[in-house]
Design an enzyme around this catalytic site. Structure first.
Site, PDB file in Angstrom:
ATOM      1  CG  ASP A  98      -1.866   1.180   1.259  1.00  0.00           C
ATOM      2  OD1 ASP A  98      -1.672   2.125   0.475  1.00  0.00           O
ATOM      3  OD2 ASP A  98      -2.810   1.159   2.070  1.00  0.00           O
ATOM      4  CG  ASP A 129      -1.982  11.951 -23.855  1.00  0.00           C
ATOM      5  OD1 ASP A 129      -1.313  11.482 -22.915  1.00  0.00           O
ATOM      6  OD2 ASP A 129      -2.437  11.251 -24.780  1.00  0.00           O
ATOM      7  CG  HIS A 158       4.957  12.242 -26.744  1.00  0.00           C
ATOM      8  ND1 HIS A 158       5.845  11.780 -25.811  1.00  0.00           N
ATOM      9  CD2 HIS A 158       3.815  11.531 -26.547  1.00  0.00           C
ATOM     10  CE1 HIS A 158       5.271  10.829 -25.089  1.00  0.00           C
ATOM     11  NE2 HIS A 158       4.045  10.667 -25.520  1.00  0.00           N
TER      12      HIS A 158
END
Length: 495
Positions: A89, A240, A245
């Protein structure tokens, strides 16, 4: 520094990234004989299972890999000897003590002593957990000089959150220990960008405004968001794909020659490009950036739903699945040369490439018109280079020219040395080579540049102006074509 002994810990070892990308890449590195011989791979996850159970769980998922990447039973059994698993955890302190003991003490199933070596901690978790995880690793002493931490994108959702993560990581690990990964930097064609420019005498004298008319970077996906709607709704195409990128590719195309191949020499030049990007104003963000969202259509021969019909996507979502933009690098080499960046989901093809459009000859002597020369750097689905030229056609003596191309396929040229992007990056992390990883100041500068666009979109959303619709299976909104047509250019597929 070359590692002979290593421990690679995948924190988030039962997640999609781990079994779809990281572990197949590690298997390929093992298959190619590239992994240091004395190494272990430890997966960490919340699922309750032992190492044998994890190996069985992973073998089931490896059956879904495409044929060439799928291991046979015997190969997987030998590779699986490197694999171990512990349940943790990540929000609790005590399990980190157990992780430390596992790394520091020989394992009973190894049957031999191991030399101390490199420890690579790959955080394949949500980035909002990075500060908590790094703090706990520090508390148990897992931040010594032999330790490297790999940070998966997206790092934050804006400049402020990225800085907060970098501060938290930087309080525990030095900059040389923190490896911010961008898997596009591991692609063979991207690696060959620097070789193309700085290892050959042919292109560098032409790599400037006097010879180049425009540059296009396209990162296109034919896939939709699928079951990742909840994640994508928080992220969108700009965060994203563009902030990381696409901008990393732009820096490698546009940077000045570094003094050496040293990591910081290269990253210093990339940072200068980001700092030289023309900043967006509210007006230019609306003029020079097109955002779109796919609607239902036909993609790769089958009917597909629109973004708003995808799983866990609100019906009236204003999240962008497409971005096209125009920018410039404001320095002496590139002044006045437009750079066009484009990315999107559910486009006509799943492909990625960079197109360098050269200027036309100053005085044509052959009957025309003819297309100007261009260099296409192919990133996916194949890696390679295409140089588009003109040659004399036939023997009529009429001086007619026809387009021809020189095509270099890296898959064929370097068939025995092919390395996948994640395979290359994981090996670089194990060996401590930083050239392919993003420095914190690069990352923050990229966020600084995209933030005015995000602000403009929030204002547009408040005014009821959302992304432009485009049909799945197309190349995006018509406004993206108009964006480049203003300068007299067209996207590669329209040329």
């Amino acid at each position: 520094m070359s590692a002979t002994s290593f421990d690679l810990v995948l924190i988030g070892g039962t997640g999609d990234l781990a079994w779809r990308k990281l572990l197949p890449a590690l298997f390929q590195a093992w298959r190619h004989g590239k992994l240091p011989a004395d190494g272990r791979i430890l997966a960490v996850g919340r699922n309750e299972m032992d190492s044998a159970g994890y190996r069985e769980w992973l073998q089931q998922r490896f059956r879904d890999l495409p044929g060439p990447a799928r291991p046979g039973a015997e190969a997987f059994k030998r590779f699986a000897a490197l694999l171990h698993y512990i349940s943790m955890d990540l929000m609790q302190a005590e399990p980190y003590q157990r992780l430390r003991r596992w790394l520091k003490e020989p394992q009973a199933d190894e049957g031999r002593e191991r030399a101390a070596g490199t420890v690579v901690l790959y955080l394949a978790t949500s980035p909002h957990l990075f500060p908590q995880i790094c703090g706990q690793l520090c508390a148990v002493g897992l931040n010594g000089p032999e330790v490297r931490v790999v940070l998966e994108k997206p790092l934050g959702h804006d400049l402020e959150s990225a800085r907060a993560i970098n501060r938290a990581v930087g309080a525990v690990f030095s900059e040389s220990q923190a490896l911010r990964i961008d898997h596009y930097l591991g692609k063979s064609a991207v690696q060959n960008l620097t070789a193309l420019r700085f290892g050959n005498a042919l292109f560098e004298p032409l790599w400037r405004r006097e010879s180049i008319a425009s540059i296009e970077i396209t990162l296109a996906e034919s896939l939709g968001v699928g079951t990742r709607g909840e994640f994508y709704e928080r992220t969108g195409a700009l965060r994203d794909m563009v902030q990381n990128h696409a901008l990393q590719l732009l820096t490698m195309i546009a940077m000045e020659p570094p003094s050496t191949a040293d990591a910081d020499a290269i990253r210093n030049e990339k940072l200068k490009v980001l700092q030289a990007l023309k900043p967006f104003t509210p007006e230019s963000a609306r003029r020079d950036v097109v955002r779109g969202q796919y609607r239902a259509g036909v993609c790769e021969g089958r009917a597909v739903p629109g973004y708003a019909e995808e799983v866990k996507v609100p019906a009236h979502s204003r999240c962008e699945t497409f971005v096209a933009l125009r920018t410039e690098v404001c320095n002496w080499r590139w002044a006045g040369v437009p750079f066009y960046l484009r990315t999107g989901k559910r486009l006509a093809a799943g492909t990625a490439y960079i197109v360098v459009n050269f200027r036309a000859v100053p005085h044509p002597i052959f009957p025309g018109p003819h297309p100007a020369n261009r260099l296409v750097i192919k990133l996916q689905p194949e890696d390679g280079l295409e140089l588009h030229l003109l040659a004399a056609k036939g023997h009529s003596g009429a001086g007619a020219l026809a387009p021809v191309s020189l095509d270099l396929d890296f898959d064929k040229a370097f068939v025995e040395d092919r390395v996948g992007a994640y395979e290359r990056l994981l090996l670089e992390a194990i060996h401590g080579r930083l050239n392919l990883f993003v420095r914190s100041d690069e990352q923050e500068e990229a966020w600084r540049w995209v933030e005015p666009v995000l602000r403009a979109w929030r204002e547009d959303d408040a005014a009821g102006l959302g992304p432009r619709p485009y049909a799945a299976g197309s190349w995006g909104p018509a406004a993206a074509s108009a964006l480049v047509a203003r300068d007299g250019f067209s996207w590669a597929e329209e040329s």
